[in-house]
Design an enzyme around this catalytic site. Structure first.
Site, short mmCIF file in Angstrom:
data_model
loop_
_atom_site.label_atom_id
_atom_site.label_comp_id
_atom_site.label_asym_id
_atom_site.label_seq_id
_atom_site.Cartn_x
_atom_site.Cartn_y
_atom_site.Cartn_z
N SER A 1 -8.30 38.00 81.33
CA SER A 1 -9.62 37.45 80.99
C SER A 1 -10.67 38.53 80.86
CB SER A 1 -10.11 36.52 82.10
OG SER A 1 -9.19 35.55 82.40
N HIS B 1 -6.06 36.86 74.19
CA HIS B 1 -6.75 36.06 75.21
C HIS B 1 -6.91 34.62 74.74
CE1 HIS B 1 -10.58 35.32 77.77
NE2 HIS B 1 -9.51 34.94 78.41
N ASN C 1 -16.18 35.87 77.78
CA ASN C 1 -16.49 35.99 79.21
C ASN C 1 -17.70 36.87 79.47
OD1 ASN C 1 -14.67 34.17 80.19
ND2 ASN C 1 -13.02 35.67 80.38
P1 NAD Z 1 -2.18 31.08 87.86
O1 NAD Z 1 -2.46 31.57 89.24
O2 NAD Z 1 -2.30 29.62 87.54
O3 NAD Z 1 -0.71 31.56 87.41
C1 NAD Z 1 -0.22 32.85 87.58
C2 NAD Z 1 1.30 32.76 87.71
O4 NAD Z 1 1.84 34.08 87.67
C3 NAD Z 1 1.76 32.13 89.03
O5 NAD Z 1 2.64 31.04 88.75
C4 NAD Z 1 2.51 33.26 89.74
O6 NAD Z 1 3.61 32.84 90.52
C5 NAD Z 1 2.96 34.08 88.53
N1 NAD Z 1 3.35 35.47 88.84
C6 NAD Z 1 2.85 36.31 89.75
N2 NAD Z 1 3.53 37.50 89.69
C7 NAD Z 1 4.45 37.39 88.70
C8 NAD Z 1 5.42 38.25 88.14
N3 NAD Z 1 5.60 39.48 88.60
N4 NAD Z 1 6.19 37.78 87.13
C9 NAD Z 1 6.02 36.53 86.65
N5 NAD Z 1 5.12 35.66 87.15
C10 NAD Z 1 4.34 36.09 88.15
O7 NAD Z 1 -3.14 31.95 86.89
P2 NAD Z 1 -3.73 31.52 85.47
O8 NAD Z 1 -4.98 30.77 85.66
O9 NAD Z 1 -2.63 30.98 84.63
O10 NAD Z 1 -4.16 32.97 84.90
C11 NAD Z 1 -3.19 33.88 84.37
C12 NAD Z 1 -3.89 34.95 83.56
O11 NAD Z 1 -4.62 34.33 82.49
C13 NAD Z 1 -4.92 35.78 84.34
O12 NAD Z 1 -4.92 37.09 83.86
C14 NAD Z 1 -6.22 35.06 84.03
O13 NAD Z 1 -7.35 35.90 84.17
C15 NAD Z 1 -5.99 34.69 82.57
N6 NAD Z 1 -6.77 33.56 82.06
C16 NAD Z 1 -7.01 32.47 82.84
C17 NAD Z 1 -7.74 31.40 82.32
C18 NAD Z 1 -8.02 30.14 83.15
O14 NAD Z 1 -8.96 29.41 82.83
N7 NAD Z 1 -7.22 29.84 84.16
C19 NAD Z 1 -8.20 31.44 81.00
C20 NAD Z 1 -7.90 32.56 80.21
C21 NAD Z 1 -7.19 33.62 80.75
#
Ligand code: NAD
Length: 286
Positions: A119, A140, A191
Site C-alpha cells: 500500500s 496496487h 494513499n
Molecule cells: P492480511 O493480514 O489480511 O493478509 C496477509 C496474509 O499474508 C495472511 O493470510 C498471512 O498469513 C499471509 N502471510 C504472511 N507471511 C507470508 C508468507 N511468507 N507467505 C505467504 N503468505 C504469508 O493483509 P491484507 O489486508 O490482505 O494486506 C496484504 C497486502 O496488501 C499489504 O501489503 C497491504 O498493505 C496491502 N493492501 C491492503 C489493502 C486493504 O485494504 N486491506 C488494500 C490495498 C493493499
C-alpha cells in the site's frame, strides 16, 4: 510472455480477492499462504463471493465451479516455478516482503514479473533483494479487489518500460483501469491523498469536534465519498493505516504523518477493525 498462470503470495483479504478476480477473468491461479487454515479460509471467502454473484444472476453455477477449479492452493512456494507473473500480498512489513522476494527470485523463472501489492512501501527497496529489479513493480489493488476498479502500477527506480506496460495490460485483462505511478514515492497516489484525511478525521474525533458517525456522514454527503473515513478504516483494518502513517512519518521525515494517539491505542488494544469486528465505532461505544 503470454500470462496464463498468476501466482499470488498471501491469502488474506487482498490475496484472496486478487485470486478470486484472476480466476473470474480466466487465469489459472496458484495461491500461497503459510498455513492450510489461511488457505481454507480464503477459499471459503472466494466461494461465498462467487455464490452471491450466482444469486444475483451475474454468473451461472457452472461458471462458478469452473472459476473455482482454476485456483490451486499451496503452502509451498516452490510451486511458483509454474507462474507467468507473481503478485505478492503478504502483510505490510518490509523485512517479510524482502524475504518473500528473495525466495521468489530463486524459484520463479528470471523473465517473470514479480509485483507487490504494497500500500505504501518502496518498490525499489523490495526489488533490491532480487537479481531482476527491472522486472519488479508495484501492482496496487484496492479492497475489495474483485470490485474496486483501479490498479496503481508503480515504477521502482529500475523498473523497465516493458514491465510497466505488461502490468497495465494485465490490469486491463483483469477488468481494471490502470494508472501509472512514475516515481517510487511512499503511498503512491491514492494513499498519499487519503492518509492525511484519515489523520485529520481522527484528530477531529479526539478533539471532540464531532462523533465518528457524524464525521463519516459529513464526508459521505459533503464530499460525495461512498464511505466515511472511520467506516473505511474499520473495514480495511485500522492497523493498515497505522503502519502506513508510521512509514510516511519516517520516509518523509515529517511528524505531520505521525499516527494520532487514539489510533495507537486502538492498535495496541488489539481492536483492529475487520480483523476483530471492532475499531473506531467500537471505541465510541465504550
Ligand atoms: P492480511 O493480514 O489480511 O493478509 C496477509 C496474509 O499474508 C495472511 O493470510 C498471512 O498469513 C499471509 N502471510 C504472511 N507471511 C507470508 C508468507 N511468507 N507467505 C505467504 N503468505 C504469508 O493483509 P491484507 O489486508 O490482505 O494486506 C496484504 C497486502 O496488501 C499489504 O501489503 C497491504 O498493505 C496491502 N493492501 C491492503 C489493502 C486493504 O485494504 N486491506 C488494500 C490495498 C493493499
Amino acid at each position: 510472455m503470454k500470462i496464463q498462470t498468476i501466482g499470488v503470495v498471501g491469502a488474506g483479504s487482498m490475496g484472496s480477492g486478487i485470486a478470486n478476480l484472476a480466476a473470474l477473468n480466466g487465469f489459472q491461479v496458484i495461491l500461497r499462504d503459510i498455513e492450510e487454515r489461511y488457505l481454507d479460509h480464503a477459499l471459503q471467502r472466494i466461494d461465498q463471493f462467487m455464490s452471491k454473484s450466482v444469486e444475483r444472476g451475474k454468473m451461472t453455477e457452472d461458471q462458478k465451479q469452473e472459476a473455482l477449479g482454476r485456483i490451486s492452493t499451496t503452502t509451498n512456494l516452490e510451486e511458483f516455478s509454474a507462474a507467468n507473473v507473481v503478485i505478492e500480498a503478504v502483510i505490510e512489513d518490509m523485512d517479510l516482503k524482502k524475504e518473500v522476494f528473495r525466495e521468489l527470485d530463486r524459484i520463479v523463472p528470471e523473465d517473470v514479473i514479480l509485483a507487490t501489492n504494497t500500500s505504501s512501501m518502496s518498490i525499489t527497496e523490495i526489488a533490491s533483494v532480487t537479481k531482476r529489479p527491472e522486472r519488479v513493480a508495484g501492482m496496487h489493488f484496492f479492497n475489495p479487489a474483485q470490485l474496486m476498479r483501479l490498479v496503481e502500477v508503480v515504477r521502482g527506480y529500475q523498473t523497465s518500460d516493458d514491465t510497466v506496460e505488461e502490468l497495465k495490460e494485465l490490469s486491463r485483462k483483469l477488468s481494471k483501469t490502470p494508472v501509472e505511478v512514475k516515481k517510487d514515492s511512499p503511498g503512491f497516489i491514492v494513499n498519499r491523498i487519503m492518509v492525511p484525511q484519515f489523520i485529520e478525521a481522527i484528530k477531529l474525533l479526539e478533539e471532540g469536534v464531532a462523533s465518528a458517525e457524524d464525521i463519516d456522514q459529513a464526508v459521505t454527503l459533503g464530499l460525495n465519498y461512498p464511505m466515511g473515513p472511520f467506516t473505511l478504516q474499520d473495514f480495511a483494518g485500522v492497523d493498515i493505516g497505522y503502519h502506513v502513517m508510521e512509514y510516511f512519518k519516517n520516509e518523509f521525515n515529517n511528524d505531520q504523518y505521525a499516527p494520532p494517539l487514539l489510533l495507537k491505542q486502538l492498535v495496541r488494544s488489539g481492536r483492529l477493525g475487520k480483523k476483530t469486528g471492532a475499531g473506531f465505532y467500537d471505541y465510541e461505544k465504550k
